[in-house]
Design a protein around this motif. Sequence first.
Motif: not given
Length: 214
Positions: A77-83, A140-141, A202-204
């Motif tokens: 998931i895309w979190k804190d500007s990284q996968w 992360g949704v 928003v979430y990826a």
Amino acid sequence: MKKRYAAGLALALVGILSGCGQTAADNTMHLAPVELSEEQEELIWLTGTSTTANTFFLYEFSGNHTDANGMEIHHYIWKDSQWTPYKGRDGLVSGMYQMDLNGQPGKIALRRDGESTATLSIEGHYPSDEWSHLKGEPGGVSDQTEGRFATISTMEGPIDDLAVGVETPILIRVFHKEDTIWPVSVEAFNDPENSEAVQKSVYAEVYTVIFIQE
């Protein structure tokens, strides 16, 4: 020792796939999206529910005289500007090992139940005739995505000589932050900084495949 996953759920593909016949370098893998005709889409049955266009994504893989004997599916998931691996240290959601990948082709199927934001089902059919099945929860949704649209993208073409140990993205899903729909490609896994869709999301999330030798 990695945990082995195998389940008895079958994915009825109604004989729609055939061998690839490519001439690629030895000790590599062939990985390709399978394009289905409208008639074939109507025949596919996954986990007891018929599927329609744009909800079912299918891949075929086979070895080119490879030494690889395992395949893993990972979820990020895309979190804190990284996968970031989702659930666990490495994001492993399905793995099968000690296989002969040079025999019959294997298959990977990803299916969403309903809207583009729905939970994904993932099934693997291995050359050993074993199966694995899992649900890909979008961890992360949150309420921010309520009523939002998610863009889904998969590989556009085959890779005939994928090197063993190279992690390859096969599906990306991006929830849009604004009303604007940003186009997205699985290449955003390796180059997220240049993906406007990921940066403005928003979430990826991304699912990847890696063929390994252990």
